[in-house]
Design a protein around this motif. Structure first.
Motif, mmCIF file in Angstrom:
data_model
loop_
_atom_site.group_PDB
_atom_site.id
_atom_site.type_symbol
_atom_site.label_atom_id
_atom_site.label_comp_id
_atom_site.label_asym_id
_atom_site.label_seq_id
_atom_site.Cartn_x
_atom_site.Cartn_y
_atom_site.Cartn_z
ATOM 1 N N THR A 143 0.827 -1.212 0.000
ATOM 2 C CA THR A 143 0.000 0.000 0.000
ATOM 3 C C THR A 143 0.859 1.259 0.000
ATOM 4 O O THR A 143 0.614 2.206 -0.760
ATOM 5 N N MET A 144 1.888 1.274 0.845
ATOM 6 C CA MET A 144 2.794 2.422 0.900
ATOM 7 C C MET A 144 3.551 2.583 -0.415
ATOM 8 O O MET A 144 3.770 3.700 -0.890
ATOM 9 N N SER A 145 3.933 1.469 -1.018
ATOM 10 C CA SER A 145 4.685 1.510 -2.277
ATOM 11 C C SER A 145 3.837 2.081 -3.411
ATOM 12 O O SER A 145 4.320 2.886 -4.215
ATOM 13 N N PHE A 146 2.571 1.656 -3.475
ATOM 14 C CA PHE A 146 1.684 2.152 -4.525
ATOM 15 C C PHE A 146 1.545 3.670 -4.435
ATOM 16 O O PHE A 146 1.579 4.377 -5.449
ATOM 17 N N GLN A 147 1.382 4.169 -3.216
ATOM 18 C CA GLN A 147 1.229 5.605 -3.029
ATOM 19 C C GLN A 147 2.512 6.341 -3.434
ATOM 20 O O GLN A 147 2.469 7.363 -4.124
ATOM 21 N N ALA A 148 3.650 5.799 -2.996
ATOM 22 C CA ALA A 148 4.936 6.433 -3.311
ATOM 23 C C ALA A 148 5.189 6.416 -4.812
ATOM 24 O O ALA A 148 5.702 7.390 -5.379
ATOM 25 N N TYR A 149 4.839 5.327 -5.472
ATOM 26 C CA TYR A 149 5.056 5.197 -6.913
ATOM 27 C C TYR A 149 4.181 6.184 -7.685
ATOM 28 O O TYR A 149 4.640 6.859 -8.615
ATOM 29 N N ASN A 150 2.909 6.290 -7.271
ATOM 30 C CA ASN A 150 2.005 7.232 -7.925
ATOM 31 C C ASN A 150 2.489 8.669 -7.746
ATOM 32 O O ASN A 150 2.423 9.483 -8.671
ATOM 33 N N ASP A 151 2.981 8.973 -6.550
ATOM 34 C CA ASP A 151 3.509 10.314 -6.286
ATOM 35 C C ASP A 151 4.701 10.605 -7.191
ATOM 36 O O ASP A 151 4.846 11.710 -7.725
ATOM 37 N N LEU A 152 5.566 9.593 -7.359
ATOM 38 C CA LEU A 152 6.750 9.769 -8.200
ATOM 39 C C LEU A 152 6.359 10.034 -9.649
ATOM 40 O O LEU A 152 6.912 10.921 -10.299
ATOM 41 N N LEU A 153 5.388 9.274 -10.155
ATOM 42 C CA LEU A 153 4.975 9.449 -11.546
ATOM 43 C C LEU A 153 4.371 10.835 -11.776
ATOM 44 O O LEU A 153 4.550 11.418 -12.849
ATOM 45 N N LYS A 154 3.671 11.354 -10.774
ATOM 46 C CA LYS A 154 3.089 12.693 -10.896
ATOM 47 C C LYS A 154 4.178 13.764 -10.976
ATOM 48 O O LYS A 154 4.003 14.799 -11.615
ATOM 49 N N GLN A 155 5.302 13.485 -10.312
ATOM 50 C CA GLN A 155 6.395 14.454 -10.263
ATOM 51 C C GLN A 155 7.390 14.264 -11.399
ATOM 52 O O GLN A 155 8.303 15.073 -11.566
ATOM 53 N N SER A 156 7.231 13.193 -12.179
ATOM 54 C CA SER A 156 8.188 12.864 -13.235
ATOM 55 C C SER A 156 7.547 13.009 -14.609
ATOM 56 O O SER A 156 6.334 13.183 -14.733
ATOM 57 N N ARG A 157 8.356 12.901 -15.635
ATOM 58 C CA ARG A 157 7.865 12.941 -17.012
ATOM 59 C C ARG A 157 8.175 11.604 -17.675
ATOM 60 O O ARG A 157 9.342 11.203 -17.757
ATOM 61 N N LEU A 158 7.142 10.918 -18.099
ATOM 62 C CA LEU A 158 7.347 9.645 -18.777
ATOM 63 C C LEU A 158 7.938 9.877 -20.157
ATOM 64 O O LEU A 158 7.654 10.883 -20.817
ATOM 65 N N SER A 159 8.760 8.952 -20.588
ATOM 66 C CA SER A 159 9.398 9.069 -21.900
ATOM 67 C C SER A 159 8.349 9.012 -23.014
ATOM 68 O O SER A 159 7.387 8.238 -22.932
ATOM 69 N N ASN A 160 8.556 9.813 -24.051
ATOM 70 C CA ASN A 160 7.671 9.755 -25.214
ATOM 71 C C ASN A 160 8.306 8.971 -26.359
ATOM 72 O O ASN A 160 7.817 8.998 -27.493
ATOM 73 N N ASN A 161 9.418 8.260 -26.046
ATOM 74 C CA ASN A 161 10.052 7.392 -27.027
ATOM 75 C C ASN A 161 9.304 6.060 -27.040
ATOM 76 O O ASN A 161 9.438 5.255 -26.114
ATOM 77 N N ALA A 162 8.504 5.850 -28.067
ATOM 78 C CA ALA A 162 7.617 4.689 -28.119
ATOM 79 C C ALA A 162 8.378 3.360 -28.103
ATOM 80 O O ALA A 162 7.985 2.415 -27.404
ATOM 81 N N SER A 163 9.466 3.277 -28.861
ATOM 82 C CA SER A 163 10.182 1.998 -28.950
ATOM 83 C C SER A 163 10.893 1.659 -27.643
ATOM 84 O O SER A 163 10.886 0.506 -27.202
ATOM 85 N N GLN A 164 11.506 2.656 -26.998
ATOM 86 C CA GLN A 164 12.185 2.409 -25.723
ATOM 87 C C GLN A 164 11.184 2.079 -24.624
ATOM 88 O O GLN A 164 11.425 1.187 -23.799
ATOM 89 N N THR A 165 10.060 2.782 -24.614
ATOM 90 C CA THR A 165 9.018 2.509 -23.626
ATOM 91 C C THR A 165 8.478 1.093 -23.801
ATOM 92 O O THR A 165 8.283 0.361 -22.831
ATOM 93 N N ALA A 166 8.261 0.707 -25.058
ATOM 94 C CA ALA A 166 7.764 -0.639 -25.347
ATOM 95 C C ALA A 166 8.769 -1.698 -24.896
ATOM 96 O O ALA A 166 8.389 -2.760 -24.397
#
Length: 267
Positions: free
Chosen positions: A40-63
């Motif tokens: 439960t704590m990990s899910f919250q921490a992970y969601n917080d991190l994603l909100k503060q970060s920028r996901l890559s827009n490189n489709a092939s690397q993300t895949a």
């Protein structure tokens, strides 16, 4: 004197009662916190991190990150089933993301299967096999419940063995401190090293997971050699700052390779 003796006996009893066993290695570890609490704590921490970060827009690397992660996920599920330990994956909601940050040469996996790779690591991993070395190793930390172990050690050292619920009930602000302890984040956000025993377990399990996922575990040696070469520059890759020396790492991996090769499905 009796007060100290009673406190020592209480802590000893807590340690004896609150133990779990690491898969494969059989090592007994202190466990004073439930899997669900850590997840439960990990899910919250992970969601917080994603909100503060920028996901890559490189489709092939993300895949690629998602593909490698999903293969290792299936390997872990198969491995735990073979061990009669599938119940230890209850509550897992696997997720694999590539975070855009060219300066971060790092990756991590949280309890519950929440995994992230930073784009700065990809020039060193080079290909799927190199990525599988890192992701298998980081996921192994989660499967071996090293985060639970760190939290339990903190509960013993700082809170006298009190339960996580009791600590958070008295001090809700301690949540971020405990999450930081779980994932080795010290003062000013600096990553702390896992213990040598924990690192060796993650190496061993990680090689097995990548082998079962169809990646040749022998590529782990060349990956860490590339990491060693990268550390020769002005700035050391962050992943190396939390791990043993390259010589120690490679020697340990070579020691575990014969076992891992037995699981290699790509032959």
């Amino acid at each position: 004197m009796n007060m100290f003796k009673n406190a020592f006996l209480t802590l000893t009893l807590l340690v004896m009662l609150g133990c779990s066993t690491v898969p494969i290695t059989g090592r007994r570890q202190v466990s004073l916190v439930s899997d669900q609490e850590v997840i439960t704590m990990s899910f919250q921490a992970y969601n917080d991190l994603l909100k503060q970060s920028r996901l890559s827009n490189n489709a092939s690397q993300t895949a690629m990150v998602k593909r490698v992660g999903q293969k290792i996920q299936r390997a872990v599920e198969q491995f735990m089933q073979q061990q009669g330990a599938s119940s230890q994956l209850e509550g897992y909601q696997w997720e694999f993301n590539l975070i855009e940050d060219a300066q971060q040469q790092n990756a991590f996996a949280m309890a519950g299967g929440k995994t992230a790779v930073y784009t700065g690591l990809l020039p060193i991993t080079k290909d799927e096999s190199g990525l599988a070395v890192v992701m298998g190793h980081e996921i192994a930390h989660a499967i071996a419940k090293h985060s639970n172990e760190r939290i339990s050690q903190q509960l013993l050292a700082e809170y006298g063995g009190a339960t996580l619920g009791a600590v958070l009930g008295q001090n809700p602000g301690a949540s971020s401190e405990i999450v930081n302890a779980a994932y080795g984040i010290g003062a000013q956000g600096v990553l702390l090293k896992w213990g040598r025993t924990q690192e060796s377990e993650a190496d061993r399990l990680g090689l097995i997971f990548m082998a079962m996922a169809g990646y040749n575990p022998q590529t782990a040696v060349t990956f860490w050699q590339r990491m060693a070469a990268a550390s020769g520059g002005a700035s050391q890759p962050e992943l190396l700052s939390t791990h043993p020396s390259n010589e120690t790492r490679i020697a340990d991996i070579q020691k575990h390779l014969p076992e891992a090769q037995k699981y290699y499905t790509g032959r």
